[in-house]
Design a protein around this motif. Structure first.
Motif, PDB file in Angstrom:
ATOM      1  N   UNK A 131       6.103  -6.668  -5.185  1.00 27.56           N
ATOM      2  CA  UNK A 131       7.202  -5.643  -4.419  1.00 27.56           C
ATOM      3  C   UNK A 131       7.421  -4.665  -3.807  1.00 27.56           C
ATOM      4  N   UNK A 132       7.032  -4.019  -4.784  1.00 35.72           N
ATOM      5  CA  UNK A 132       7.075  -2.467  -4.193  1.00 35.72           C
ATOM      6  C   UNK A 132       5.921  -2.337  -4.032  1.00 35.72           C
ATOM      7  N   UNK A 133       4.376  -2.761  -3.674  1.00 33.24           N
ATOM      8  CA  UNK A 133       3.519  -2.813  -3.731  1.00 33.24           C
ATOM      9  C   UNK A 133       3.963  -3.595  -2.192  1.00 33.24           C
ATOM     10  N   UNK A 134       4.104  -3.797  -1.656  1.00 31.03           N
ATOM     11  CA  UNK A 134       5.160  -4.469  -0.904  1.00 31.03           C
ATOM     12  C   UNK A 134       5.187  -3.791  -0.111  1.00 31.03           C
ATOM     13  N   UNK A 135       6.486  -3.038  -0.427  1.00 31.69           N
ATOM     14  CA  UNK A 135       7.265  -2.488  -0.135  1.00 31.69           C
ATOM     15  C   UNK A 135       6.477  -1.160   0.684  1.00 31.69           C
ATOM     16  N   UNK A 136       5.340  -0.853  -0.310  1.00 35.24           N
ATOM     17  CA  UNK A 136       4.138   0.889   0.448  1.00 35.24           C
ATOM     18  C   UNK A 136       3.964   0.159   1.215  1.00 35.24           C
ATOM     19  N   UNK A 137       2.844  -0.705   0.907  1.00 36.73           N
ATOM     20  CA  UNK A 137       2.248  -2.426   2.509  1.00 36.73           C
ATOM     21  C   UNK A 137       2.500  -1.586   3.777  1.00 36.73           C
ATOM     22  N   UNK A 138       4.005  -2.101   3.539  1.00 33.88           N
ATOM     23  CA  UNK A 138       5.184  -2.052   5.512  1.00 33.88           C
ATOM     24  C   UNK A 138       4.795  -0.579   5.631  1.00 33.88           C
ATOM     25  N   UNK A 139       5.693   0.018   4.659  1.00 33.65           N
ATOM     26  CA  UNK A 139       5.358   1.963   5.302  1.00 33.65           C
ATOM     27  C   UNK A 139       4.409   2.201   5.071  1.00 33.65           C
ATOM     28  N   UNK A 140       2.814   1.787   4.895  1.00 34.32           N
ATOM     29  CA  UNK A 140       2.694   2.412   5.093  1.00 34.32           C
ATOM     30  C   UNK A 140       1.730   1.605   6.466  1.00 34.32           C
ATOM     31  N   UNK A 141       2.099   0.912   7.207  1.00 34.93           N
ATOM     32  CA  UNK A 141       1.974  -0.069   8.714  1.00 34.93           C
ATOM     33  C   UNK A 141       2.080   0.649   9.325  1.00 34.93           C
ATOM     34  N   UNK A 142       3.678   1.157   8.752  1.00 32.75           N
ATOM     35  CA  UNK A 142       4.934   2.105  10.138  1.00 32.75           C
ATOM     36  C   UNK A 142       4.102   2.871  10.185  1.00 32.75           C
ATOM     37  N   UNK A 143       3.932   3.492   9.101  1.00 32.95           N
ATOM     38  CA  UNK A 143       3.406   5.337   9.210  1.00 32.95           C
ATOM     39  C   UNK A 143       1.631   5.374   9.883  1.00 32.95           C
ATOM     40  N   UNK A 144       1.314   4.167   9.991  1.00 32.83           N
ATOM     41  CA  UNK A 144      -0.128   4.070  10.290  1.00 32.83           C
ATOM     42  C   UNK A 144      -1.316   5.282   9.563  1.00 32.83           C
ATOM     43  N   UNK A 145      -0.731   5.020   8.475  1.00 30.89           N
ATOM     44  CA  UNK A 145      -2.193   5.295   7.656  1.00 30.89           C
ATOM     45  C   UNK A 145      -3.139   4.823   7.422  1.00 30.89           C
ATOM     46  N   UNK A 146      -4.051   5.691   7.396  1.00 27.56           N
ATOM     47  CA  UNK A 146      -5.492   5.616   7.215  1.00 27.56           C
ATOM     48  C   UNK A 146      -6.286   4.836   6.357  1.00 27.56           C
ATOM     49  N   UNK A 147      -6.906   4.190   6.354  1.00 26.38           N
ATOM     50  CA  UNK A 147      -7.542   3.343   4.236  1.00 26.38           C
ATOM     51  C   UNK A 147      -7.235   4.152   3.574  1.00 26.38           C
ATOM     52  N   UNK A 148      -7.926   5.432   3.236  1.00 28.48           N
ATOM     53  CA  UNK A 148      -8.057   6.475   2.480  1.00 28.48           C
ATOM     54  C   UNK A 148      -6.776   6.296   2.053  1.00 28.48           C
ATOM     55  N   UNK A 149      -5.680   6.999   2.997  1.00 30.37           N
ATOM     56  CA  UNK A 149      -4.566   7.164   2.913  1.00 30.37           C
ATOM     57  C   UNK A 149      -3.709   6.004   1.734  1.00 30.37           C
ATOM     58  N   UNK A 150      -3.650   4.980   2.357  1.00 29.15           N
ATOM     59  CA  UNK A 150      -2.989   3.620   2.057  1.00 29.15           C
ATOM     60  C   UNK A 150      -3.240   3.289   0.594  1.00 29.15           C
ATOM     61  N   UNK A 151      -4.485   3.451   0.193  1.00 26.79           N
ATOM     62  CA  UNK A 151      -5.364   3.514  -0.756  1.00 26.79           C
ATOM     63  C   UNK A 151      -3.797   4.661  -2.185  1.00 26.79           C
ATOM     64  N   UNK A 152      -3.915   5.432  -0.979  1.00 31.83           N
ATOM     65  CA  UNK A 152      -3.063   6.874  -2.596  1.00 31.83           C
ATOM     66  C   UNK A 152      -1.604   6.136  -2.629  1.00 31.83           C
ATOM     67  N   UNK A 153      -1.316   5.527  -1.204  1.00 31.20           N
ATOM     68  CA  UNK A 153      -0.060   4.813  -1.418  1.00 31.20           C
ATOM     69  C   UNK A 153       0.492   3.813  -2.505  1.00 31.20           C
ATOM     70  N   UNK A 154      -0.634   2.510  -1.744  1.00 32.46           N
ATOM     71  CA  UNK A 154      -0.670   1.582  -2.938  1.00 32.46           C
ATOM     72  C   UNK A 154      -1.032   2.684  -4.740  1.00 32.46           C
ATOM     73  N   UNK A 155      -1.152   3.073  -4.808  1.00 30.92           N
ATOM     74  CA  UNK A 155      -1.277   3.820  -6.496  1.00 30.92           C
ATOM     75  C   UNK A 155       0.078   4.299  -7.322  1.00 30.92           C
ATOM     76  N   UNK A 156       0.457   5.166  -5.633  1.00 26.15           N
ATOM     77  CA  UNK A 156       1.344   6.510  -5.989  1.00 26.15           C
ATOM     78  C   UNK A 156       2.991   5.216  -6.311  1.00 26.15           C
ATOM     79  N   UNK A 157       3.265   3.875  -5.564  1.00 26.41           N
ATOM     80  CA  UNK A 157       3.624   2.344  -6.077  1.00 26.41           C
ATOM     81  C   UNK A 157       3.438   2.309  -7.267  1.00 26.41           C
TER      82      UNK A 157
END
Length: 418
Positions: A131-157
Motif C-alpha cells: 500500500x505504501x508503494x501504491x501511495x507513492x506511485x499515485x503521488x508521483x503521477x499527481x506530481x508529474x514526476x519523470x521516470x527517474x524520479x518515480x524510481x526514487x520515489x518508490x525507493x524512498x517509499x
C-alpha cells in the motif's frame, strides 16, 4: 472500478466516525498545525501528508475496506487517502485523481502479486508494504514526476516499509494504512525535490523481496503489463478480517433457528492455512471489538446467530452477546488443503446427533462472486446514514459521477457538515 473503490473507501471512513484510533490520529495530526488545503474527514484542512495519515487510518479502522487478495493488501485505504489529499493540495482535476489512483492500485497489486501469503505468513502486513508503494506511485503521477524520479520515489517509499501482523486486533493495524498514505506522499515530494534512493529494490533479488522473505523461497516475478489488476479487487460484505468471510458466509447460509442455535454441540470450520494462522487460533472470547474482528470462532458464531456481521456488531463499549460467545466456544477451526483464501466448509453437530453442513467455494465480494453497485449502495447507506442521514444518498450519487464532471466541490460541501 476506481469509483467503486472510492465509494467503498468513503463509506468505511465515514462509518468509522466514532472509532478511537481514527479520532486519536486526527487529534494528534491537528496538533501539528500544518497549513494546507487537503480535507481531513471530521476535521479541518491540513497539509497533504497529514490529511492522508488521518484519512488513511480512518478508512481502515473498521477493517471493512477492500482487499487485493493476491497481495493481501487493503489497497484503497492508503492509495485513495494519498490521492485525494495530494490532489486537493495541488488542485488536480478529478480525471487526474482517478488516473493517479488506478496507477497506484496497479503498482501495489503488481509488485505484491503472489507475495501476499508468504509475506503475511512471515509477519508483514501487506497494506504497510505494498500500500505504501501504491501511495507513492499515485503521488508521483499527481506530481508529474519523470521516470527517474518515480524510481526514487518508490525507493524512498520501500525503505519505509513496515506494518506487522502481530499488531492485528489493535489500533496499530489501521495506523499502518494511514502511515502508508503519508509516507507515499512524502516519498514522492522528496523525489520531486531531487531526493535519491535505491532504484533496484523491485527487481527479483533486488533487496525488498529478500528482506520480506528472508529464506528467499519467493521473490518478485517479472511484471507483465497485461490486463487490469484493479478488476480483480475484492470488497467486504462483513466488517471483519477478510480471512473470516468464507466461514461467515457458510455460517449465515445455514440460517439456524433460535432453537437450533441453542442445541449446537460442536462446529467444525475447515479453512485455508493463512486464515488459520491469522484468525483461527483465537479464544472465541475476544476482549475488544478489534480482537473480535480477527477471531474466526466469534465471527462464525455471529453468522450462526443470524447477525449481519456489520460494523454494528463490533461497536465499543464492547458488550458481546453471551449466547454468541457460548456458541463461539463450540467452534473448532482446522486447516484443509482444499480451502484457499476465499473458501471454507462448515459442519454443525447438534445435541440430537443431527448434522448440517455448508460449503462456500468463493465468498461474497471476491472477483468470482463480486459485489456490484447495488451491493455497494446498501453497504454505503448502512455506514453513512448514521452520520449524514438523508444526505448519504446524495453523497453516493456524487461519488458515482466522480471524474465525469466536477463534483469534488459538492462532495466537499457535504463532507464539511460531518
Amino acid at each position: 472500478m476506481a469509483r467503486l473503490c472510492l465509494a467503498d473507501w468513503l463509506g468505511v471512513a465515514i462509518g468509522a466516525a466514532d472509532e478511537p484510533a481514527g479520532r486519536i490520529v486526527r487529534e494528534v495530526a491537528a496538533g501539528w498545525h500544518s497549513e494546507g488545503r487537503a480535507t481531513v474527514l471530521f476535521g479541518a484542512t491540513a497539509a497533504a501528508p497529514f490529511a492522508a495519515l488521518a484519512n488513511g487510518t480512518l478508512a481502515h479502522c473498521l477493517d471493512f475496506d477492500d482487499t487485493y487478495v493476491r497481495a493481501i493488501t487493503h489497497t484503497s485505504a492508503p492509495v485513495w487517502a494519498a490521492t485525494l489529499a495530494l490532489g486537493e493540495e495541488n488542485g488536480a482535476d478529478e480525471a487526474a485523481m482517478l488516473s493517479a489512483f488506478v496507477t497506484g492500485f496497479e503498482t501495489a497489486a503488481r509488485i505484491g502479486d503472489g507475495l501476499g501469503e508468504p509475506v503475511s505468513a512471515r509477519g508483514w502486513h501487506g497494506t504497510g508494504v505494498f500500500g505504501r508503494l501504491g501511495a507513492a506511485a499515485a503521488a508521483s503521477v499527481l506530481l508529474r514526476l519523470d521516470a527517474e524520479r518515480v524510481l526514487h520515489a518508490l525507493g524512498a517509499a520501500a525503505t519505509q516499509t513496515g506494518g506487522l501482523t502481530a499488531s492485528f486486533g489493535t489500533m496499530a493495524k489501521p495506523f499502518h494504512a494511514g502511515r502508508a498514505a503519508m509516507d507515499g506522499i512524502v516519498a514522492a515530494q522528496l523525489a520531486a525535490s531531487g531526493f535519491t534512493a535505491a532504484t533496484g529494490l523491485f527487481e527479483p533479488g533486488g533487496g525488498l523481496d529478500n528482506a520480506l522473505v528472508q529464506d528467499r523461497s519467493v521473490t518478485f516475478a517479472p511484471i507483465e503489463l497485461t490486463g487490469w489488476r484493479i478488476l480483480e479487487n475484492s470488497f467486504k460484505p462483513y466488517a471483519a478480517c477478510h480471512l473470516t468471510h468464507p466461514a461467515v458466509d457458510a455460517a449465515r447460509a445455514l440460517a439456524l433457528s433460535t432453537n437450533e442455535r441453542g442445541a449446537i454441540a460442536s462446529v467444525r470450520a475447515e479453512i485455508g492455512a493463512l486464515a488459520e494462522h491469522i484468525t483461527g487460533g483465537k479464544s472465541g472470547a475476544p476482549a475488544s471489538s478489534l480482537e473480535g474482528k480477527f477471531d474466526l470462532k466469534y465471527c462464525v458464531a455471529l453468522g450462526l446467530h443470524g447477525q449481519s456481521v456489520s460494523a454494528a456488531d463490533f461497536r465499543e463499549p464492547w458488550q458481546p452477546d453471551p449466547a454468541v460467545c457460548a456458541t463461539a466456544r463450540k467452534v473448532e477451526s482446522v486447516v484443509s488443503p482444499e480451502m484457499g483464501f476465499a473458501s471454507a466448509r462448515l459442519a454443525v453437530e447438534f445435541a440430537d446427533g443431527r448434522r448440517e453442513t455448508a460449503h462456500v467455494p468463493i465468498a461474497k465480494g471476491h472477483p468470482g462472486n463480486p459485489m456490484n453497485w447495488d451491493d455497494m449502495h446498501a453497504k454505503f447507506e448502512a455506514l453513512v446514514t448514521p452520520c449524514l442521514a438523508s444526505r448519504s444518498e446524495a453523497l453516493f450519487s456524487l461519488v458515482r459521477e466522480f471524474g465525469r464532471g466536477e463534483v469534488l466541490g459538492e462532495i466537499r460541501s457535504v463532507l464539511a457538515r460531518l
